[in-house]
Design a protein around this motif. Structure first.
Motif, PDB file in Angstrom:
ATOM      1  N   GLN A  24       0.820  -1.216   0.000  1.00 19.80           N
ATOM      2  CA  GLN A  24       0.000   0.000   0.000  1.00 19.80           C
ATOM      3  C   GLN A  24       0.856   1.269   0.000  1.00 19.80           C
ATOM      4  OE1 GLN A  24      -2.494   0.199   3.484  1.00 19.80           O
ATOM      5  NE2 GLN A  24      -0.898   1.130   4.736  1.00 19.80           N
ATOM      6  N   ASN A  25       2.145   1.109   0.278  1.00 19.02           N
ATOM      7  CA  ASN A  25       3.025   2.267   0.336  1.00 19.02           C
ATOM      8  C   ASN A  25       3.810   2.475  -0.956  1.00 19.02           C
ATOM      9  OD1 ASN A  25       3.693   4.376   2.222  1.00 19.02           O
ATOM     10  ND2 ASN A  25       5.774   3.587   2.236  1.00 19.02           N
ATOM     11  N   GLN A  63      -3.457   2.084  -4.304  1.00 16.48           N
ATOM     12  CA  GLN A  63      -2.609   0.915  -4.563  1.00 16.48           C
ATOM     13  C   GLN A  63      -3.341  -0.396  -4.310  1.00 16.48           C
ATOM     14  OE1 GLN A  63      -1.938   3.518  -2.641  1.00 16.48           O
ATOM     15  NE2 GLN A  63       0.180   4.220  -2.832  1.00 16.48           N
ATOM     16  N   LEU A  64      -4.417  -0.353  -3.501  1.00 19.22           N
ATOM     17  CA  LEU A  64      -5.175  -1.577  -3.183  1.00 19.22           C
ATOM     18  C   LEU A  64      -6.600  -1.507  -3.729  1.00 19.22           C
ATOM     19  CD1 LEU A  64      -3.945  -2.132   0.486  1.00 19.22           C
ATOM     20  CD2 LEU A  64      -2.977  -3.025  -1.645  1.00 19.22           C
ATOM     21  N   ALA A  65      -6.773  -0.737  -4.782  1.00 23.73           N
ATOM     22  CA  ALA A  65      -8.104  -0.572  -5.376  1.00 23.73           C
ATOM     23  C   ALA A  65      -8.631  -1.852  -6.016  1.00 23.73           C
ATOM     24  CB  ALA A  65      -8.069   0.548  -6.414  1.00 23.73           C
ATOM     25  N   ASP A  66      -7.763  -2.836  -6.200  1.00 25.11           N
ATOM     26  CA  ASP A  66      -8.153  -4.081  -6.884  1.00 25.11           C
ATOM     27  C   ASP A  66      -8.553  -5.180  -5.902  1.00 25.11           C
ATOM     28  OD1 ASP A  66      -5.668  -4.494  -5.774  1.00 25.11           O
ATOM     29  OD2 ASP A  66      -4.775  -5.404  -7.552  1.00 25.11           O
ATOM     30  N   ALA A  67      -8.947  -4.817  -4.679  1.00 28.41           N
ATOM     31  CA  ALA A  67      -9.253  -5.833  -3.658  1.00 28.41           C
ATOM     32  C   ALA A  67     -10.276  -6.857  -4.144  1.00 28.41           C
ATOM     33  CB  ALA A  67      -9.746  -5.155  -2.373  1.00 28.41           C
ATOM     34  N   GLU A  68     -11.328  -6.380  -4.828  1.00 28.46           N
ATOM     35  CA  GLU A  68     -12.365  -7.307  -5.315  1.00 28.46           C
ATOM     36  C   GLU A  68     -11.836  -8.282  -6.351  1.00 28.46           C
ATOM     37  OE1 GLU A  68     -15.334  -4.635  -3.327  1.00 28.46           O
ATOM     38  OE2 GLU A  68     -13.474  -4.265  -4.410  1.00 28.46           O
ATOM     39  N   CYS A 245       4.191   3.976   5.969  1.00 24.74           N
ATOM     40  CA  CYS A 245       2.844   4.445   6.273  1.00 24.74           C
ATOM     41  C   CYS A 245       2.581   5.688   5.436  1.00 24.74           C
ATOM     42  CB  CYS A 245       2.684   4.772   7.753  1.00 24.74           C
ATOM     43  SG  CYS A 245       1.049   5.445   8.141  1.00 24.74           S
ATOM     44  N   PRO A 246       1.567   5.663   4.549  1.00 20.18           N
ATOM     45  CA  PRO A 246       1.324   6.806   3.671  1.00 20.18           C
ATOM     46  C   PRO A 246       0.870   8.055   4.409  1.00 20.18           C
ATOM     47  CG  PRO A 246      -0.430   5.172   3.470  1.00 20.18           C
ATOM     48  CD  PRO A 246       0.651   4.553   4.288  1.00 20.18           C
TER      49      PRO A 246
END
Length: 305
Positions: A24-25, A63-68, A245-246
């Motif tokens: 995520q970073n 960065q984690l928009a593809d969780a689904e 950590c962003p």
């Protein structure tokens, strides 16, 4: 060489966070299939808990928009695959895909709660409460992350009693496990001991506590050893030392899983992790990211003849 240490747990469960907290970073999004392969390789290396992704709104963590898309690719692996959720909407998304474990994330300080959640500490706890209740009712395990347990970039050193208050609230809410985060890596072993002792005195048993150290000042392993001596047996780490950590720019990488395993192996503490396979996984991931791993153990083992 294995030389057991006195007063340490026989086994440590490593809560691997590289695929979520690590990635995520990153400045750019890592392809979904690369993330899925990373999770698969981590599981194959013997890590029994691999935090897979986060169901946070894509606006906040693109960065984690593809969780689904990602979670269905890994959900049938024979390991624990917790996911991070910020609220009930995130829980809905996780439940729809068959998640069996979730984590919520709180802050011990007002400044970080505002920066990360745009709420006060108490407002954020009120937000999490229905999410935790619903998750428990659905039969899910719930972890509570608590950031800024030792120091805050805006507020400085964090009083132990302040951390205990928020940790106690998360425990009372129903979180099975509390992960104490040294988000900017300023903790030292005495501070770790003091916090763990205070939590025990406040009714939070060591069995419900995990530790999550960053290596900003090179203290992550010494802090981990202090926690182990206190009886903690769950340690968060990130393969290859990925992450930061962003929302706290002074936060550098997480404790590298390989560095942790090297120390635990030397102490005779069981983890179930194949260090060679894990190192190969981090070397592979570093190639995908286009830079070397910051883990000292990865560098040492990958350059051996």
């Amino acid at each position: 060489m294995t030389v057991p240490g006195a007063g340490l747990p026989a086994r440590v469960r490593i809560h691997e966070v590289g695929a979520r907290d690590g990635l995520q970073n990153e400045k750019g999004a890592v392809p979904t299939e690369v993330k899925a392969e990373f999770v698969r390789r981590l599981a194959a290396a013997g890590l029994g808990t691999v935090e897979a992704t986060s169901f946070v709104h894509p606006k906040w963590v693109p960065q984690l928009a593809d969780a689904e898309d990602l979670f269905p690719l890994v959900r049938d692996l024979p390991v624990r695959l917790p996911v991070l959720v910020p609220n009930e909407r995130g829980l809905d998304r996780a439940l729809a895909l068959g998640a069996r474990e979730i984590a919520v994330f709180a802050s011990a300080t007002e400044s970080f709660a505002k920066a990360n959640l745009n709420r006060t500490v108490d407002e954020s706890l009120a937000l999490f409460a229905p999410t935790v209740v619903r998750a428990i009712e659905a039969g899910l395990k719930v972890r509570g992350y608590l950031s800024m347990c030792f120091g805050d970039p805006w507020e400085g050193p964090v009083p132990v009693e302040q951390v205990v208050r928020v940790a106690r609230a998360l425990a009372d809410m129903g979180c099975d496990e509390l992960s104490l985060g040294d988000t900017i890596g300023v903790a030292t072993p005495g501070h770790v001991e003091a916090l763990l002792t205070a939590l025990n005195e406040a009714g939070v048993p060591t069995s419900r506590i995990a530790v999550h150290f960053h290596d900003t000042y090179g203290q992550a392993l010494s802090n981990t050893l202090a926690a182990l001596r206190h009886g903690v047996s769950t340690v968060d780490a990130s393969a290859g030392g990925l992450g930061g950590c962003p929302y706290a720019k002074s936060a550098t990488g997480n404790l590298a899983t390989e560095d942790l395993v090297w120390m635990l192996d030397g102490l005779g503490i069981e983890t179930g992790v194949d260090l060679a396979a894990l190192t190969a996984t981090s070397v592979w991931m570093a190639e995908q990211l286009g830079r070397p791993s910051p883990s000292r153990t990865v560098r040492a083992l990958s350059h051996k003849e």
